[in-house]
Design a protein around this motif. Structure first.
Motif, mmCIF file in Angstrom:
data_model
loop_
_atom_site.group_PDB
_atom_site.id
_atom_site.type_symbol
_atom_site.label_atom_id
_atom_site.label_comp_id
_atom_site.label_asym_id
_atom_site.label_seq_id
_atom_site.Cartn_x
_atom_site.Cartn_y
_atom_site.Cartn_z
ATOM 1 N N THR A 156 0.939 -1.290 -0.219
ATOM 2 C CA THR A 156 0.066 0.021 -0.072
ATOM 3 C C THR A 156 0.728 1.319 -0.003
ATOM 4 O O THR A 156 0.186 2.232 -0.438
ATOM 5 N N GLY A 157 2.175 1.436 0.408
ATOM 6 C CA GLY A 157 2.997 2.526 0.636
ATOM 7 C C GLY A 157 4.253 2.250 -0.542
ATOM 8 O O GLY A 157 4.143 1.550 -1.247
ATOM 9 N N ARG A 158 5.090 3.158 -0.281
ATOM 10 C CA ARG A 158 6.309 3.177 -1.005
ATOM 11 C C ARG A 158 7.463 2.307 -0.548
ATOM 12 O O ARG A 158 7.550 1.858 0.773
ATOM 13 N N VAL A 159 8.353 1.797 -1.351
ATOM 14 C CA VAL A 159 9.404 0.967 -1.017
ATOM 15 C C VAL A 159 10.752 1.616 -1.237
ATOM 16 O O VAL A 159 10.822 2.049 -2.255
ATOM 17 N N LEU A 160 11.803 1.212 -0.347
ATOM 18 C CA LEU A 160 13.137 1.821 -0.275
ATOM 19 C C LEU A 160 13.897 0.591 -0.133
ATOM 20 O O LEU A 160 14.009 0.208 1.068
ATOM 21 N N ALA A 161 14.705 0.105 -1.037
ATOM 22 C CA ALA A 161 15.684 -0.853 -0.716
ATOM 23 C C ALA A 161 17.222 -0.456 -1.000
ATOM 24 O O ALA A 161 17.566 0.397 -1.799
ATOM 25 N N LEU A 162 17.821 -0.383 0.133
ATOM 26 C CA LEU A 162 19.245 -0.174 0.162
ATOM 27 C C LEU A 162 20.010 -1.103 0.269
ATOM 28 O O LEU A 162 20.480 -2.172 1.035
ATOM 29 N N HIS A 163 21.146 -1.253 -0.742
ATOM 30 C CA HIS A 163 21.878 -2.536 -1.087
ATOM 31 C C HIS A 163 23.306 -2.246 -1.422
ATOM 32 O O HIS A 163 23.546 -1.359 -2.077
ATOM 33 N N GLY A 164 24.106 -2.986 -0.845
ATOM 34 C CA GLY A 164 25.545 -3.086 -1.235
ATOM 35 C C GLY A 164 25.694 -3.784 -2.520
ATOM 36 O O GLY A 164 25.483 -4.816 -2.918
ATOM 37 N N ALA A 165 26.383 -2.964 -3.236
ATOM 38 C CA ALA A 165 26.737 -3.387 -5.029
ATOM 39 C C ALA A 165 27.498 -4.794 -4.883
ATOM 40 O O ALA A 165 27.285 -5.598 -5.821
ATOM 41 N N ASP A 166 28.269 -4.998 -3.589
ATOM 42 C CA ASP A 166 29.275 -6.311 -3.738
ATOM 43 C C ASP A 166 28.572 -7.371 -2.835
ATOM 44 O O ASP A 166 29.322 -8.166 -2.385
ATOM 45 N N GLY A 171 25.578 -6.285 5.430
ATOM 46 C CA GLY A 171 25.850 -5.722 6.884
ATOM 47 C C GLY A 171 26.681 -4.188 6.833
ATOM 48 O O GLY A 171 27.303 -3.925 7.666
ATOM 49 N N PHE A 172 26.531 -3.525 5.727
ATOM 50 C CA PHE A 172 27.307 -2.476 5.752
ATOM 51 C C PHE A 172 26.943 -1.410 6.711
ATOM 52 O O PHE A 172 27.840 -0.099 6.768
ATOM 53 N N THR A 173 26.056 -1.286 7.348
ATOM 54 C CA THR A 173 25.497 -0.302 8.199
ATOM 55 C C THR A 173 25.940 -0.632 9.632
ATOM 56 O O THR A 173 25.856 0.164 10.455
ATOM 57 N N ASN A 174 26.525 -1.600 10.109
ATOM 58 C CA ASN A 174 26.722 -2.496 11.327
ATOM 59 C C ASN A 174 28.288 -2.203 11.599
ATOM 60 O O ASN A 174 28.980 -3.203 11.155
ATOM 61 N N PRO A 175 28.991 -1.471 12.484
ATOM 62 C CA PRO A 175 30.197 -1.336 12.701
ATOM 63 C C PRO A 175 30.808 -2.736 13.209
ATOM 64 O O PRO A 175 31.995 -3.205 13.030
ATOM 65 N N GLU A 176 29.935 -3.639 13.874
ATOM 66 C CA GLU A 176 30.307 -4.794 14.398
ATOM 67 C C GLU A 176 30.861 -5.735 13.347
ATOM 68 O O GLU A 176 31.223 -6.809 13.740
ATOM 69 N N ALA A 177 30.134 -5.584 12.178
ATOM 70 C CA ALA A 177 30.737 -6.381 11.112
ATOM 71 C C ALA A 177 31.977 -6.420 10.745
ATOM 72 O O ALA A 177 32.421 -7.272 9.647
ATOM 73 N N LYS A 185 30.719 5.251 4.593
ATOM 74 C CA LYS A 185 30.006 5.870 3.575
ATOM 75 C C LYS A 185 28.681 5.330 3.387
ATOM 76 O O LYS A 185 27.456 6.092 3.356
ATOM 77 N N ALA A 186 28.663 4.272 2.881
ATOM 78 C CA ALA A 186 27.224 3.642 2.740
ATOM 79 C C ALA A 186 26.352 3.588 3.749
ATOM 80 O O ALA A 186 25.356 3.649 3.433
ATOM 81 N N ASP A 187 26.618 3.561 5.093
ATOM 82 C CA ASP A 187 25.952 3.634 6.257
ATOM 83 C C ASP A 187 25.374 4.996 6.428
ATOM 84 O O ASP A 187 24.111 5.054 6.563
ATOM 85 N N LYS A 188 26.258 6.023 6.163
ATOM 86 C CA LYS A 188 25.794 7.372 6.331
ATOM 87 C C LYS A 188 24.969 7.842 5.287
ATOM 88 O O LYS A 188 23.720 8.288 5.343
ATOM 89 N N ARG A 189 25.102 7.272 4.116
ATOM 90 C CA ARG A 189 24.509 7.635 2.679
ATOM 91 C C ARG A 189 23.236 7.016 2.843
ATOM 92 O O ARG A 189 22.050 7.542 2.692
ATOM 93 N N SER A 190 23.077 5.704 3.348
ATOM 94 C CA SER A 190 21.925 5.114 3.273
ATOM 95 C C SER A 190 20.960 5.484 4.587
ATOM 96 O O SER A 190 19.698 5.886 4.037
ATOM 97 N N TRP A 191 21.409 5.792 5.437
ATOM 98 C CA TRP A 191 20.735 6.775 6.641
ATOM 99 C C TRP A 191 19.924 8.082 6.034
ATOM 100 O O TRP A 191 18.905 8.388 6.463
#
Length: 257
Positions: free
Chosen positions: A176-186, A220-226, A239-245
């Motif tokens: 019913t709403g909009r969708v945003l998928a944030l994905h690591g290219a690799d 797992g690009f948003t999690n420093p524990e990765a 960069k990907a963490d900040k850009r995706s947020w």
């Protein structure tokens, strides 16, 4: 002296702003299963505001997703970190694949657990029930997409490095709403054919969707524990963490305007 007073005042204001964020552990149920979620909101805010459901990675509800809920609360939202697995079920990395597979193999159960979390969020007095969204990380990204495919009343759904595949692609017509998928290219776990199938699914269903792909980022690009070793398949990418947020923030401003 004036400078010292200014510094102390700023420190006091910062402390007060931090203290305004309240949190609460909430027990709730899906069927006979007891679940334990985590609510975060800014107590200094007056009136009802949008509610954001947050779904955890495959190790269950832990410090990382709680931190994200608190970040959302500081932005003026009411955030509820849902529990998909059940109270006390917090698998280690070695055990997580087996536990996550229970829900990946039973998408109806996955959806019902997510719906229970959404209903708990909606029941909070601070929440505007007409302005709801869901975000999820890894396993949680898969889960919130399934919640959207179930026809849940969401203004928007955001998947951070989540699995995009579903056995029920025709159900995208229920979104019913909009969708945003944030994905690591690799990302080696969510391969190009899965990404392409997701795009076809969204197009076929006529969904208002976006897909952001971040170069150099893996799972797992948003999690420093990765960690920071892309060769392991999951690694933090600042960069990907900040850009995706930031992309999520723009998305929310759009759907809640």
């Amino acid at each position: 002296m004036k400078y010292l007073f200014l510094v102390l005042t700023m420190i006091g204001l910062a402390a007060n702003a931090e203290a305004a964020v309240k949190t609460q552990v909430i027990e709730y149920k899906q069927g006979d299963t007891l679940l334990e979620g985590y609510l975060a909101w800014d107590d200094a805010e007056a009136g009802k505001r949008p509610g954001i459901l947050v779904v955890h990675e495959w190790t269950g509800l832990g410090p990382y997703v709680k931190k994200r809920a608190e970040m959302l609360a500081r932005m003026g939202y009411v955030a509820f970190a849902a529990d998909i697995y059940g109270k006390g079920v917090r698998p280690t990395q070695a055990e997580a694949a087996k536990v996550a597979a229970i829900y990946k193999d039973d998408r109806n159960l996955m959806r019902e657990r997510a719906k229970a979390g959404l209903e708990t969020l909606k029941a909070q007095k601070q929440v505007d029930r007409n302005r709801l969204a869901a975000i999820g990380y890894c396993f949680g990204g898969t889960t919130v997409l399934e919640l959207a495919r179930s026809g849940a009343d969401l203004k928007g759904t955001v998947s951070f490095h989540g699995g995009l595949a579903t056995p029920n692609s025709a159900d995208a017509k229920n979104i019913t709403g909009r969708v945003l998928a944030l994905h690591g290219a690799d990302d080696p776990f969510v391969k190009a054919d899965e990404v392409a199938a997701f795009q076809d699914e969204m197009r076929t269903a006529g969904v208002d969707w976006q897909l952001n792909i971040y170069g150099g980022a893996v799972h797992g690009f948003t999690n420093p524990e990765a960690g920071n070793d892309n060769k392991k398949g999951a690694a933090y990418n600042e960069k990907a963490d900040k850009r995706s947020w930031e992309a999520m923030k723009v998305f929310f401003r759009e759907i809640f305007r």
